[in-house]
Design a protein around this motif. Structure first.
Motif, PDB file in Angstrom:
ATOM      1  N   THR A  75       0.920  -1.240   0.126  1.00 29.27           N
ATOM      2  CA  THR A  75       0.130   0.047   0.079  1.00 29.27           C
ATOM      3  C   THR A  75       0.769   1.104  -0.024  1.00 29.27           C
ATOM      4  O   THR A  75       1.904   1.309   0.832  1.00 29.27           O
ATOM      5  CB  THR A  75      -0.784  -0.021   1.070  1.00 29.27           C
ATOM      6  OG1 THR A  75      -1.444  -1.353   1.222  1.00 29.27           O
ATOM      7  CG2 THR A  75      -2.129   1.211   1.068  1.00 29.27           C
ATOM      8  N   ASN A  76       0.541   2.245  -0.899  1.00 32.33           N
ATOM      9  CA  ASN A  76       1.572   3.280  -1.222  1.00 32.33           C
ATOM     10  C   ASN A  76       1.239   4.265  -0.393  1.00 32.33           C
ATOM     11  O   ASN A  76       0.476   5.124  -0.756  1.00 32.33           O
ATOM     12  CB  ASN A  76       1.566   3.771  -2.627  1.00 32.33           C
ATOM     13  CG  ASN A  76       2.000   2.363  -3.645  1.00 32.33           C
ATOM     14  OD1 ASN A  76       2.621   1.559  -3.085  1.00 32.33           O
ATOM     15  ND2 ASN A  76       1.385   2.520  -4.633  1.00 32.33           N
ATOM     16  N   VAL A  77       1.950   4.492   0.678  1.00 32.40           N
ATOM     17  CA  VAL A  77       1.723   5.724   1.667  1.00 32.40           C
ATOM     18  C   VAL A  77       2.808   6.439   1.798  1.00 32.40           C
ATOM     19  O   VAL A  77       2.870   7.580   2.400  1.00 32.40           O
ATOM     20  CB  VAL A  77       1.132   5.324   3.152  1.00 32.40           C
ATOM     21  CG1 VAL A  77      -0.249   4.937   2.826  1.00 32.40           C
ATOM     22  CG2 VAL A  77       2.018   4.533   3.829  1.00 32.40           C
ATOM     23  N   THR A  78       4.190   5.823   1.289  1.00 31.79           N
ATOM     24  CA  THR A  78       5.254   6.429   1.652  1.00 31.79           C
ATOM     25  C   THR A  78       6.076   6.932   0.485  1.00 31.79           C
ATOM     26  O   THR A  78       7.220   7.668   0.425  1.00 31.79           O
ATOM     27  CB  THR A  78       6.288   5.440   2.212  1.00 31.79           C
ATOM     28  OG1 THR A  78       6.225   4.231   1.387  1.00 31.79           O
ATOM     29  CG2 THR A  78       5.914   5.237   3.658  1.00 31.79           C
ATOM     30  N   ASN A  79       5.249   7.146  -0.631  1.00 29.06           N
ATOM     31  CA  ASN A  79       6.164   7.556  -2.019  1.00 29.06           C
ATOM     32  C   ASN A  79       6.088   9.095  -1.741  1.00 29.06           C
ATOM     33  O   ASN A  79       5.436   9.656  -0.970  1.00 29.06           O
ATOM     34  CB  ASN A  79       5.714   7.162  -3.239  1.00 29.06           C
ATOM     35  CG  ASN A  79       4.113   7.250  -3.445  1.00 29.06           C
ATOM     36  OD1 ASN A  79       3.288   7.639  -2.296  1.00 29.06           O
ATOM     37  ND2 ASN A  79       3.548   7.496  -4.593  1.00 29.06           N
ATOM     38  N   LEU A  80       7.029   9.644  -2.738  1.00 25.20           N
ATOM     39  CA  LEU A  80       7.416  11.203  -2.506  1.00 25.20           C
ATOM     40  C   LEU A  80       6.169  12.042  -2.716  1.00 25.20           C
ATOM     41  O   LEU A  80       5.904  12.898  -1.856  1.00 25.20           O
ATOM     42  CB  LEU A  80       8.352  11.628  -3.480  1.00 25.20           C
ATOM     43  CG  LEU A  80       9.208  12.923  -3.536  1.00 25.20           C
ATOM     44  CD1 LEU A  80       9.826  12.855  -2.313  1.00 25.20           C
ATOM     45  CD2 LEU A  80      10.166  13.027  -4.547  1.00 25.20           C
ATOM     46  N   SER A  81       5.315  11.859  -3.505  1.00 25.07           N
ATOM     47  CA  SER A  81       4.311  12.881  -3.959  1.00 25.07           C
ATOM     48  C   SER A  81       2.952  12.294  -3.689  1.00 25.07           C
ATOM     49  O   SER A  81       1.823  12.951  -4.236  1.00 25.07           O
ATOM     50  CB  SER A  81       4.551  13.265  -5.198  1.00 25.07           C
ATOM     51  OG  SER A  81       4.559  12.171  -6.317  1.00 25.07           O
ATOM     52  N   ARG A  82       2.626  10.939  -3.546  1.00 24.82           N
ATOM     53  CA  ARG A  82       1.376  10.508  -3.822  1.00 24.82           C
ATOM     54  C   ARG A  82       0.982  10.368  -5.232  1.00 24.82           C
ATOM     55  O   ARG A  82      -0.421  10.008  -5.411  1.00 24.82           O
ATOM     56  CB  ARG A  82       0.332  11.058  -2.754  1.00 24.82           C
ATOM     57  CG  ARG A  82       0.877  11.267  -1.303  1.00 24.82           C
ATOM     58  CD  ARG A  82       0.688  10.072  -0.528  1.00 24.82           C
ATOM     59  NE  ARG A  82      -0.655   9.480  -0.517  1.00 24.82           N
ATOM     60  CZ  ARG A  82      -0.846   8.211  -0.747  1.00 24.82           C
ATOM     61  NH1 ARG A  82       0.150   7.554  -1.575  1.00 24.82           N
ATOM     62  NH2 ARG A  82      -2.149   7.658  -0.621  1.00 24.82           N
ATOM     63  N   SER A  83       1.817  10.549  -5.868  1.00 22.22           N
ATOM     64  CA  SER A  83       1.635  10.360  -7.364  1.00 22.22           C
ATOM     65  C   SER A  83       2.708   9.858  -8.138  1.00 22.22           C
ATOM     66  O   SER A  83       3.799  10.187  -8.172  1.00 22.22           O
ATOM     67  CB  SER A  83       1.198  11.715  -8.059  1.00 22.22           C
ATOM     68  OG  SER A  83       1.836  11.844  -9.469  1.00 22.22           O
ATOM     69  N   GLY A  84       2.399   8.784  -8.811  1.00 25.25           N
ATOM     70  CA  GLY A  84       3.410   7.960  -9.569  1.00 25.25           C
ATOM     71  C   GLY A  84       4.069   8.660 -10.618  1.00 25.25           C
ATOM     72  O   GLY A  84       5.109   8.819 -11.004  1.00 25.25           O
ATOM     73  N   LEU A  85       3.098   9.253 -11.571  1.00 24.75           N
ATOM     74  CA  LEU A  85       3.527  10.271 -12.386  1.00 24.75           C
ATOM     75  C   LEU A  85       4.535  11.450 -12.218  1.00 24.75           C
ATOM     76  O   LEU A  85       5.434  11.449 -12.744  1.00 24.75           O
ATOM     77  CB  LEU A  85       2.326  10.876 -13.289  1.00 24.75           C
ATOM     78  CG  LEU A  85       2.720  11.529 -14.350  1.00 24.75           C
ATOM     79  CD1 LEU A  85       3.391  10.461 -15.587  1.00 24.75           C
ATOM     80  CD2 LEU A  85       1.423  12.104 -14.910  1.00 24.75           C
ATOM     81  N   TYR A  86       4.170  11.978 -10.924  1.00 20.84           N
ATOM     82  CA  TYR A  86       4.976  13.132 -10.572  1.00 20.84           C
ATOM     83  C   TYR A  86       6.595  12.331  -9.970  1.00 20.84           C
ATOM     84  O   TYR A  86       7.436  13.027 -10.256  1.00 20.84           O
ATOM     85  CB  TYR A  86       4.317  13.846  -9.393  1.00 20.84           C
ATOM     86  CG  TYR A  86       5.017  14.918  -8.798  1.00 20.84           C
ATOM     87  CD1 TYR A  86       4.919  16.299  -9.611  1.00 20.84           C
ATOM     88  CD2 TYR A  86       5.949  14.817  -7.512  1.00 20.84           C
ATOM     89  CE1 TYR A  86       5.743  17.332  -8.990  1.00 20.84           C
ATOM     90  CE2 TYR A  86       6.604  15.956  -7.214  1.00 20.84           C
ATOM     91  CZ  TYR A  86       6.574  17.265  -7.782  1.00 20.84           C
ATOM     92  OH  TYR A  86       7.258  18.147  -7.630  1.00 20.84           O
TER      93      TYR A  86
END
Lengths: 122, 124
Positions: free
Chosen positions: A3-14
């Motif tokens: 579950t993606n809560v730790t990625n930089l921007s909450r947006s894969g494209l960004y």
């Protein structure tokens, strides 16, 4: 599945864009530094100090360090979410993954602060 | 979410094509660089702090073991750079086909090996 809560921007494209833009900055800095070393074989302290005393070089270097922080964060985040999963390492995966990510985040922050201190502490 | 749903992509049970290995090497070299940056910043710090610091870094760099480490980091940097360029080309739809991707992976490895050898000669 992670579950993606730790990625930089909450947006894969960004995140993808940040990684590409920072890659270009880092690539340019690498080529510049290699070019400098190759064209200055008997490098002296005076030359080296003069290089990093210039405002342009400090801006370029700081840009490279910030780019490094962002680039490495997206990269390490991608690697940890791909390999430190429940499927690969069992039910402690969330704790292990978050700990490794936190350590990476701390290291990147330290790199950026250290870089600023080196560049502006001259 | 249904936690019993089928999961694929268990890398340990799949035979990977060459482009997968060049991609994994890109990740490994990235992790090596992430750790190696600490040593580079350390060297930058003392080389800029004073003339003595600069000379001590220069002296340390002349030891065979330090040269080996320098070459190792340089190799990771070169590979990460070359494979990174390939990734940027993939983004604009160059070399993302089955045959062209395989060829691009071979070119990536060949160019990297060549540059790494040149770097070795340069360091020593």
């Amino acid at each position: 599945m992670v579950t993606n809560v730790t990625n930089l921007s909450r947006s894969g494209l960004y995140d993808w864009m940040v990684q590409r833009v920072s890659a270009i900055v880092l690539g340019a800095y690498f080529i510049f530094m290699m070019g400098y070393f190759i064209t200055h074989p008997g490098l002296t302290y005076a030359d080296w100090h003069a290089l990093f005393s210039g405002t342009g070089m400090r801006i370029f270097s700081l840009m490279a360090i910030v780019a490094l922080g962002a680039h490495a964060w997206v990269g390490m985040w991608t690697i940890t979410t791909d390999y430190l999963t429940e499927q690969a390492i069992g039910n402690k995966a969330v704790v292990v993954r978050f700990s490794v990510q936190a350590l990476c985040g701390f290291a990147m922050f330290a790199y950026v602060v250290w870089g600023i201190q080196i560049l502006w502490g001259l | 979410m249904n936690s019993k749903r089928p999961v694929n992509l268990d890398l340990r049970t799949i035979k990977l094509p060459l482009p997968a290995y060049t991609s994994i090497l890109h990740r490994i070299s990235g992790v090596i660089l992430f750790v190696g940056i600490a040593f580079l910043l350390c060297a930058l710090d003392s080389s800029l702090s004073s003339e003595e610091g600069f000379n001590s870094v220069k002296e340390t760099m002349s030891h065979p073991f330090a040269k080996f480490i320098t070459w190792g980091l340089l190799s990771a940097l070169i590979y990460h750079f070359v494979a990174g360029v390939k990734h940027l080309l993939l983004d604009i739809d160059i070399a993302d086909g089955k045959e062209s991707g395989l060829l691009a992976s071979k070119v990536t490895l060949a160019v990297s090996v060549l540059l790494i050898l040149i770097a070795g000669v340069w360091v020593w």
